[in-house]
Write an enzyme that holds these catalytic residues in place. Sequence first.
Site, PDB file in Angstrom:
ATOM      1  N   SER A 140      -2.522   7.234  -1.916  1.00 48.03           N
ATOM      2  CA  SER A 140      -3.143   6.179  -2.708  1.00 48.03           C
ATOM      3  C   SER A 140      -4.643   6.407  -2.733  1.00 48.03           C
ATOM      4  O   SER A 140      -5.229   6.861  -1.740  1.00 48.03           O
ATOM      5  CB  SER A 140      -2.844   4.802  -2.092  1.00 48.03           C
ATOM      6  N   TYR A 163      -2.742  -0.284   5.935  1.00 48.56           N
ATOM      7  CA  TYR A 163      -2.281   0.586   4.848  1.00 48.56           C
ATOM      8  C   TYR A 163      -3.315   1.641   4.477  1.00 48.56           C
ATOM      9  O   TYR A 163      -3.006   2.832   4.359  1.00 48.56           O
ATOM     10  CB  TYR A 163      -1.924  -0.257   3.622  1.00 48.56           C
TER      11      TYR A 163
END
Length: 245
Positions: A140, A163
Amino acid sequence: MKSALVTGANKSIGLEVARQLAQTGVYVYLGSRDLEKGKQAIEKLKEEGITNVEVIQLDVTNDESVKKARTEIGKKTKTLDILINNAGIYGGYPQTALDATIDQFKETYDANVYSAVRLTQAFIDLLKKSPEPRIVNVTSSQGSITLHSDPAYKYYDYKGAVYLSSKAALNMYTVVLAYELKDTAFKVNAVCPGYTKTDFNGHRGTGTLEDAGKRIVKYALIDKDGPTGKFFSEENNPETGEVPW
């Protein structure tokens, strides 16, 4: 016929990647933690006329499950051309640096980082037998330390200690892996599918599954002159795709 293993492929982006790869003629092993859900995904693809796919029960956080998947695939083929480490989790809440729990970090790193290590090490022997081996670690842009240090970054205020740090760690693993394989035919890259509308983000994403799949498949099928050891997010850089670590 080339072959590929896609983890976390029974739904969302993983399933779309499996679909698009199969449509190019690649034989796809669809990794699914839940075997029944994997079978349902296969049936869906077959209803679309896609038959060069099969499900492999695979829990990427479980050593024995990974070993079993390697054994099963090894019975079917002596070569694996593509490994796409797609499986991952967000990590729940809270995600602040001061309140997130150690268990949150452990669970998320297990799914997002250690899984890529497990799969890569388990299948590296089959990948080395391919004339054009490719590894794509689905990451990401949220894992970019450079972008998240820039107040002008459009997602600057969307911080998440668990995350984001897991994806940053996955990115570094990609760099080191690509370096270790730099004198071989391997191409190893980290690819962000973009902020895609999926269950992962409560369908708040703005991108489509089709576009996300294309971004990943592009680097799974790059030729011998393609890049390696790079970080791509076409959402953030439509021109070249490459973004800073």
